[in-house]
Design a protein around this motif. Sequence first.
Motif, PDB file in Angstrom:
ATOM      1  N   PHE A 112      -6.643  -0.664   0.473  1.00 12.25           N
ATOM      2  CA  PHE A 112      -6.041  -1.120  -0.792  1.00 12.25           C
ATOM      3  C   PHE A 112      -6.316  -2.612  -0.963  1.00 12.25           C
ATOM      4  CE2 PHE A 112      -2.643   2.007   0.809  1.00 12.25           C
ATOM      5  CZ  PHE A 112      -3.333   3.101   0.317  1.00 12.25           C
ATOM      6  N   LYS A 140      -6.326  -6.143  -3.821  1.00 13.71           N
ATOM      7  CA  LYS A 140      -5.828  -6.771  -5.060  1.00 13.71           C
ATOM      8  C   LYS A 140      -6.894  -7.691  -5.614  1.00 13.71           C
ATOM      9  CE  LYS A 140      -2.430  -9.923  -4.577  1.00 13.71           C
ATOM     10  NZ  LYS A 140      -1.014 -10.331  -4.434  1.00 13.71           N
ATOM     11  N   TRP A 189      -5.694  -3.399  -9.058  1.00 12.07           N
ATOM     12  CA  TRP A 189      -5.617  -2.812  -7.716  1.00 12.07           C
ATOM     13  C   TRP A 189      -6.699  -1.776  -7.527  1.00 12.07           C
ATOM     14  CZ3 TRP A 189      -2.435  -4.798  -4.134  1.00 12.07           C
ATOM     15  CH2 TRP A 189      -1.470  -5.719  -4.608  1.00 12.07           C
ATOM     16  N   ILE A 203      -8.473   1.273  -4.680  1.00 15.69           N
ATOM     17  CA  ILE A 203      -8.498   2.059  -3.441  1.00 15.69           C
ATOM     18  C   ILE A 203      -9.960   2.264  -3.091  1.00 15.69           C
ATOM     19  CG2 ILE A 203      -7.908   4.266  -2.357  1.00 15.69           C
ATOM     20  CD1 ILE A 203      -5.532   4.461  -4.297  1.00 15.69           C
ATOM     21  N   ASN A 215      -3.925  -2.029   4.190  1.00 16.03           N
ATOM     22  CA  ASN A 215      -3.462  -2.864   3.078  1.00 16.03           C
ATOM     23  C   ASN A 215      -4.090  -4.257   3.176  1.00 16.03           C
ATOM     24  OD1 ASN A 215      -2.069  -4.210   1.100  1.00 16.03           O
ATOM     25  ND2 ASN A 215      -0.042  -3.955   2.038  1.00 16.03           N
ATOM     26  N   HIS A 260       3.639  -2.090  -0.257  1.00 17.78           N
ATOM     27  CA  HIS A 260       3.370  -0.992  -1.189  1.00 17.78           C
ATOM     28  C   HIS A 260       4.146   0.261  -0.811  1.00 17.78           C
ATOM     29  CE1 HIS A 260       0.234  -3.321  -3.055  1.00 17.78           C
ATOM     30  NE2 HIS A 260      -0.365  -3.485  -1.899  1.00 17.78           N
ATOM     31  N   HIS A 303      -0.288   7.540  -5.321  1.00 20.05           N
ATOM     32  CA  HIS A 303      -0.259   6.208  -5.938  1.00 20.05           C
ATOM     33  C   HIS A 303       0.800   5.334  -5.300  1.00 20.05           C
ATOM     34  CE1 HIS A 303       3.448   6.913  -8.414  1.00 20.05           C
ATOM     35  NE2 HIS A 303       3.029   8.163  -8.439  1.00 20.05           N
ATOM     36  N   CYS A 304       0.631   4.035  -5.533  1.00 19.59           N
ATOM     37  CA  CYS A 304       1.699   3.116  -5.202  1.00 19.59           C
ATOM     38  C   CYS A 304       2.778   3.305  -6.256  1.00 19.59           C
ATOM     39  CB  CYS A 304       1.191   1.682  -5.220  1.00 19.59           C
ATOM     40  SG  CYS A 304       2.520   0.512  -4.845  1.00 19.59           S
ATOM     41  N   HIS A 307       1.596  -1.912  -9.971  1.00 16.98           N
ATOM     42  CA  HIS A 307       0.434  -1.597  -9.142  1.00 16.98           C
ATOM     43  C   HIS A 307      -0.212  -0.299  -9.620  1.00 16.98           C
ATOM     44  CE1 HIS A 307       2.306  -4.106  -5.609  1.00 16.98           C
ATOM     45  NE2 HIS A 307       2.272  -4.758  -6.758  1.00 16.98           N
ATOM     46  N   PHE A 318      -3.863   1.333  -8.952  1.00 18.98           N
ATOM     47  CA  PHE A 318      -3.498   1.810  -7.617  1.00 18.98           C
ATOM     48  C   PHE A 318      -3.100   3.282  -7.647  1.00 18.98           C
ATOM     49  CE2 PHE A 318      -1.631  -0.253  -3.535  1.00 18.98           C
ATOM     50  CZ  PHE A 318      -1.877   0.884  -2.797  1.00 18.98           C
TER      51      PHE A 318
END
Length: 495
Positions: A378, A380, A391, A393, A421, A427, A477-478, A483, A488
């Motif tokens: 993950f 940012k 975000w 993945i 992360n 998260h 998902h987060c 996010h 995310f």
Amino acid sequence: MTIDRRTFLHFGAATALAGAAARMASAETQPMPAGHAAAPPEGEPDHSIRIANGLVELAPDHIVSTKLYNGQFPGPLLRLKEGEKVVVDIHNDTDTPEQLHWHGQTVPVDVDGAAEEGTPYIPAHGMRRISFTPGPAGLRFYHTHLTPGADLANGQYSGQVGTVYIEPRREAGRYDREVFLMLKEFQPTLSRGGDMASNFLANPARIKSLEEAGEAAMRASMASGKPHGYEVGYNLFSINGRMLGHGEPIRVKHGERVLFHIVNGSATEIRSLALPGHRFEIVALDGNPVLRPAEVPVLWLGTAERVSAIVEMKNPGIWVMGDLADDDRGKGMGIVVEYAGRTGRPKWVKPMPYRWDYTIFGRQDSATNPDETLEMTFAKNNAALDGFNQWSINGVAFSMEKMEPMFPLQRGRRYRLRMRNASDDVHPVHLHRHSFEITRLAGKPTSGIIKDVVMLGGYQELEVDFVADNPGRTLFHCHQQLHMDFGFMALFDYA
Ligand SMILES: [Cu+2]
């Protein structure tokens, strides 16, 4: 405590397995597209939920207007029975299509309430009837599942949250009564950089490579002149829709054992909770009975996490049960606990520092080996989308236009998600329509802890396993709204 609960746990595990077997058997005998259910029956529904704008009186001088379920906050508590089919009508009196997600339940795609999986929308000024068999037993909840993005009046920033309690075939533990608590903030605002707690997790060791990658990306963004990406803060905080001091207190008697079912209904926030002079004996996490009930002085709940905990009332007085953050508690995040026959001002005492550790509720050994491990990193991208963080993945930000599955799965296999992360944010990651077992946390093997949301610390690693036993598209998902709305998310898919 006690043989009773252990007996229950074994029983619970056995019925869960039987339930999974029954689901698979019925899916095999009914030829239907993966993850889709039969049309619901006609007649009167068991439950009816109406989505409409309404008012919530958090306090006499703090009345907010927002979208609600059945004109109330939280939405009605739905007590369902494990294995007993229900019919629910969802009416939408608003001008925009809606999704209602049955968080933590192993339901089919067309019931689950996620457009990304293919659940039909509840049309604006329309109605959808759904039917499903509730499960697994325990504390679940329901909430809207849209992508509000920068629109802080919508999605889970609104009041569309309600509790579900699925009664098991046999109740756990010994308690005198239940109290349901919904933690929720109102009046969101955008800010640059947040003040959210991030140093409350046990085993805070960071992975050096993740930290270097994340910090380098942040430095590069700052050097290019970008400010910190937006975060969301709130003006008003509540438990069960009332600011601290404005609702009815929880009235208790000396010696009573109160089972608290606590839901973090926040769109974005991690919450803490303490009751001075008392301890929480945690009996379930995300509604699932824990292997080893344990006493803790403080609860920490990521967005969408649930805790069920028994408190023995053995310290008479008038107490504030509240968030550890003075600011948030001062703006309403608390509720008064009042012993019979006691009077006076509610008292708050700051608890000693305590770090939250999921692993104390499980075993300190390795879980069953998976058939396959899926790697997920993950990351940012600071302030990349009109000032909002983007975000990703494995380098891919989820596209709401394409909604493409990233991970094809095979039915019946046990998958391990190895999550890394590469950001400094915590998260609370969530898997739809399945529960998972935490199998490694911050380098420590663990087993026996079953959840559907789990907090992954900044620059840390986490592994969870799940069995692909509920076919169809499955959203991961987060659960932090900012996010998930900005990339995310990912889809699993299997027939
Ligand atoms: Cu997140």
